[in-house]
Scaffold this motif. Structure first.
Motif, PDB file in Angstrom:
ATOM      1  N   PHE A 282       0.835  -1.208   0.000  1.00 25.00           N
ATOM      2  CA  PHE A 282       0.000   0.000   0.000  1.00 25.00           C
ATOM      3  C   PHE A 282       0.868   1.256   0.000  1.00 25.00           C
ATOM      4  CE2 PHE A 282      -3.774   2.453   0.962  1.00 25.00           C
ATOM      5  CZ  PHE A 282      -3.277   3.530   1.679  1.00 25.00           C
ATOM      6  N   VAL A 283       1.822   1.294   0.929  1.00 22.45           N
ATOM      7  CA  VAL A 283       2.654   2.491   1.060  1.00 22.45           C
ATOM      8  C   VAL A 283       3.489   2.713  -0.200  1.00 22.45           C
ATOM      9  CG1 VAL A 283       4.519   3.565   2.356  1.00 22.45           C
ATOM     10  CG2 VAL A 283       2.723   2.332   3.561  1.00 22.45           C
ATOM     11  N   ALA A 284       4.060   1.643  -0.724  1.00 19.71           N
ATOM     12  CA  ALA A 284       4.874   1.755  -1.938  1.00 19.71           C
ATOM     13  C   ALA A 284       4.029   2.288  -3.083  1.00 19.71           C
ATOM     14  CB  ALA A 284       5.474   0.399  -2.305  1.00 19.71           C
ATOM     15  N   GLU A 285       2.810   1.818  -3.204  1.00 18.67           N
ATOM     16  CA  GLU A 285       1.952   2.315  -4.280  1.00 18.67           C
ATOM     17  C   GLU A 285       1.694   3.808  -4.121  1.00 18.67           C
ATOM     18  OE1 GLU A 285      -1.765   0.371  -5.164  1.00 18.67           O
ATOM     19  OE2 GLU A 285      -2.581   2.201  -6.062  1.00 18.67           O
ATOM     20  N   GLU A 286       1.316   4.206  -2.929  1.00 17.59           N
ATOM     21  CA  GLU A 286       0.984   5.617  -2.718  1.00 17.59           C
ATOM     22  C   GLU A 286       2.183   6.517  -3.014  1.00 17.59           C
ATOM     23  OE1 GLU A 286      -2.054   6.501  -2.214  1.00 17.59           O
ATOM     24  OE2 GLU A 286      -2.851   4.506  -1.809  1.00 17.59           O
ATOM     25  N   LEU A 287       3.357   6.128  -2.520  1.00 19.85           N
ATOM     26  CA  LEU A 287       4.546   6.967  -2.730  1.00 19.85           C
ATOM     27  C   LEU A 287       4.953   6.978  -4.198  1.00 19.85           C
ATOM     28  CD1 LEU A 287       6.671   5.974   0.409  1.00 19.85           C
ATOM     29  CD2 LEU A 287       5.305   8.036   0.075  1.00 19.85           C
ATOM     30  N   PHE A 288       4.924   5.815  -4.828  1.00 22.22           N
ATOM     31  CA  PHE A 288       5.336   5.740  -6.230  1.00 22.22           C
ATOM     32  C   PHE A 288       4.381   6.515  -7.132  1.00 22.22           C
ATOM     33  CE2 PHE A 288       7.438   4.188  -9.886  1.00 22.22           C
ATOM     34  CZ  PHE A 288       6.477   3.839 -10.818  1.00 22.22           C
ATOM     35  N   THR A 289       3.095   6.348  -6.943  1.00 17.79           N
ATOM     36  CA  THR A 289       2.142   7.046  -7.808  1.00 17.79           C
ATOM     37  C   THR A 289       2.250   8.562  -7.618  1.00 17.79           C
ATOM     38  OG1 THR A 289       0.386   6.682  -6.181  1.00 17.79           O
ATOM     39  CG2 THR A 289       0.504   5.146  -8.000  1.00 17.79           C
ATOM     40  N   ASN A 290       2.568   9.002  -6.416  1.00 15.88           N
ATOM     41  CA  ASN A 290       2.785  10.436  -6.211  1.00 15.88           C
ATOM     42  C   ASN A 290       4.024  10.924  -6.960  1.00 15.88           C
ATOM     43  OD1 ASN A 290       0.536  10.845  -4.663  1.00 15.88           O
ATOM     44  ND2 ASN A 290       1.612  10.904  -2.708  1.00 15.88           N
ATOM     45  N   MET A 291       5.069  10.112  -6.966  1.00 17.23           N
ATOM     46  CA  MET A 291       6.279  10.487  -7.696  1.00 17.23           C
ATOM     47  C   MET A 291       5.982  10.635  -9.186  1.00 17.23           C
ATOM     48  SD  MET A 291       9.101   7.994  -5.972  1.00 17.23           S
ATOM     49  CE  MET A 291       9.817   8.336  -4.359  1.00 17.23           C
ATOM     50  N   VAL A 292       5.254   9.678  -9.722  1.00 18.96           N
ATOM     51  CA  VAL A 292       4.935   9.713 -11.152  1.00 18.96           C
ATOM     52  C   VAL A 292       4.036  10.901 -11.472  1.00 18.96           C
ATOM     53  CG1 VAL A 292       3.746   8.483 -13.009  1.00 18.96           C
ATOM     54  CG2 VAL A 292       5.236   7.230 -11.432  1.00 18.96           C
ATOM     55  N   LYS A 293       3.072  11.138 -10.583  1.00 18.51           N
ATOM     56  CA  LYS A 293       2.063  12.158 -10.855  1.00 18.51           C
ATOM     57  C   LYS A 293       2.622  13.568 -10.661  1.00 18.51           C
ATOM     58  CE  LYS A 293      -2.634  13.372  -9.365  1.00 18.51           C
ATOM     59  NZ  LYS A 293      -3.743  13.010  -8.435  1.00 18.51           N
ATOM     60  N   TYR A 294       3.378  13.776  -9.598  1.00 17.56           N
ATOM     61  CA  TYR A 294       3.772  15.136  -9.228  1.00 17.56           C
ATOM     62  C   TYR A 294       5.197  15.510  -9.626  1.00 17.56           C
ATOM     63  CZ  TYR A 294      -0.544  15.030  -6.587  1.00 17.56           C
ATOM     64  OH  TYR A 294      -1.859  14.935  -6.241  1.00 17.56           O
ATOM     65  N   ASN A 295       5.966  14.562 -10.126  1.00 24.95           N
ATOM     66  CA  ASN A 295       7.297  14.864 -10.619  1.00 24.95           C
ATOM     67  C   ASN A 295       7.509  14.188 -11.977  1.00 24.95           C
ATOM     68  OD1 ASN A 295       9.868  15.983 -10.595  1.00 24.95           O
ATOM     69  ND2 ASN A 295      10.783  14.237  -9.523  1.00 24.95           N
ATOM     70  N   PRO A 296       6.607  14.449 -12.921  1.00 23.42           N
ATOM     71  CA  PRO A 296       6.657  13.720 -14.190  1.00 23.42           C
ATOM     72  C   PRO A 296       7.891  14.014 -15.027  1.00 23.42           C
ATOM     73  CG  PRO A 296       5.111  15.541 -14.350  1.00 23.42           C
ATOM     74  CD  PRO A 296       5.533  15.465 -12.915  1.00 23.42           C
ATOM     75  N   ASP A 297       8.513  15.176 -14.767  1.00 25.56           N
ATOM     76  CA  ASP A 297       9.679  15.556 -15.561  1.00 25.56           C
ATOM     77  C   ASP A 297      10.999  15.200 -14.887  1.00 25.56           C
ATOM     78  OD1 ASP A 297       7.826  18.528 -16.389  1.00 25.56           O
ATOM     79  OD2 ASP A 297       7.970  16.642 -17.510  1.00 25.56           O
ATOM     80  N   GLY A 298      10.926  14.410 -13.831  1.00 25.13           N
ATOM     81  CA  GLY A 298      12.126  13.989 -13.131  1.00 25.13           C
ATOM     82  C   GLY A 298      12.921  12.975 -13.945  1.00 25.13           C
ATOM     83  N   PRO A 299      14.015  12.490 -13.380  1.00 29.44           N
ATOM     84  CA  PRO A 299      14.835  11.475 -14.075  1.00 29.44           C
ATOM     85  C   PRO A 299      14.002  10.252 -14.433  1.00 29.44           C
ATOM     86  CG  PRO A 299      15.971  12.314 -12.144  1.00 29.44           C
ATOM     87  CD  PRO A 299      14.591  12.886 -12.086  1.00 29.44           C
ATOM     88  N   PRO A 300      14.506   9.440 -15.352  1.00 33.09           N
ATOM     89  CA  PRO A 300      13.705   8.306 -15.849  1.00 33.09           C
ATOM     90  C   PRO A 300      13.337   7.272 -14.791  1.00 33.09           C
ATOM     91  CG  PRO A 300      15.564   8.738 -17.301  1.00 33.09           C
ATOM     92  CD  PRO A 300      15.777   9.575 -16.084  1.00 33.09           C
TER      93      PRO A 300
END
Lengths: 95, 140
Positions: free
Chosen positions: B41-59
């Motif tokens: 659960f926690v991994a999903e929440e953190l990962f989806t936030n990274m993808v959603k809110y930092n889309p232009d970050g490193p690959p």
């Protein structure tokens, strides 16, 4: 892998994990719910915040017509997620 | 001590890989799937936030898991220009009636509620979120 299967006229069975990806896939099924139904969660191992969003949106829509979701046979984790998010006050949980 | 680290593509469809990483780690340390589910659960929440809110970050972003004497730790790292400290995000008012509930924030709220420790650091462009749960006392 998440599955939602209509098991009777007013009951669906949920199984697997309702994560962000599966919530998108499940949306069309939830959109067909237009009356009070029971969601049997015996085999639902997990629900993420995306899954909660799906449940909330469905509940809000159903309540406008006096209907609602009823959740039953919750696993311990799902039960706790519903409790800690306050969803247990918004959606009927049948023991 | 058991430890594992993996890099994941910054894409929404990489979520399954992130969750599988957590599942594999818990299997490796001999814990049952229902014990992994909190960290999934926690991994999903953190990962989806990274993808959603930092889309232009490193690959890629990274996830690390560690277990020692029943104490499990998940560290998610990203590189970004701006920090987002989830420990400072407002908690959701879970007592609000349904017609007053606003979308968003629930994932972070639940992480902070269900984990024993949640910490955040931002140094040299590295955003690091660390969550800890003592599995021996876990009732979640």
């Amino acid at each position: 892998m998440f599955k939602i299967v209509k098991t009777s006229d007013k009951e669906f069975s949920l199984s697997g994990r309702l994560d962000a990806a599966e919530a998108d896939n499940a949306l069309p099924v939830f959109e067909t719910i237009n009356e009070t139904v029971t969601l049997n969660c015996h085999d639902l191992a997990y629900v993420s915040s995306a899954g909660l969003g799906l449940l909330l949106a469905t509940q809000i829509r159903l309540q406008k017509s006096g209907s609602g979701l009823r959740l039953t046979q919750l696993t311990p984790f799902v039960r706790n997620v519903l409790k800690f998010s306050g969803f247990d006050k918004m959606i009927e949980i049948v023991e | 001590m058991h430890r594992a680290t993996q890099q994941f593509d910054r894409r929404a469809d990489a979520l399954a890989d992130v969750l599988a990483f957590v599942d594999r780690f818990f299997a490796h340390i001999g814990r049952k799937p229902d014990e992994a589910v909190l960290f999934v659960f926690v991994a999903e929440e953190l990962f989806t936030n990274m993808v959603k809110y930092n889309p232009d970050g490193p690959p890629t972003v990274s996830a690390s898991m560690q277990e020692e004497n029943g104490r499990c730790t998940l560290v998610m790292e990203d590189h970004s220009h701006t920090p987002f400290d989830l420990t400072q995000a407002p908690m959701v008012d879970i007592d609000r009636p349904i017609n007053e509930r606003k979308p968003g924030g629930l994932g972070i709220h639940l992480i902070r509620t269900m984990m024993d420790e949640v910490t955040y650091s931002f140094e040299n462009g590295t955003s690091r979120t660390t969550v800890v749960k003592n599995m021996e006392n876990s009732h979640v």
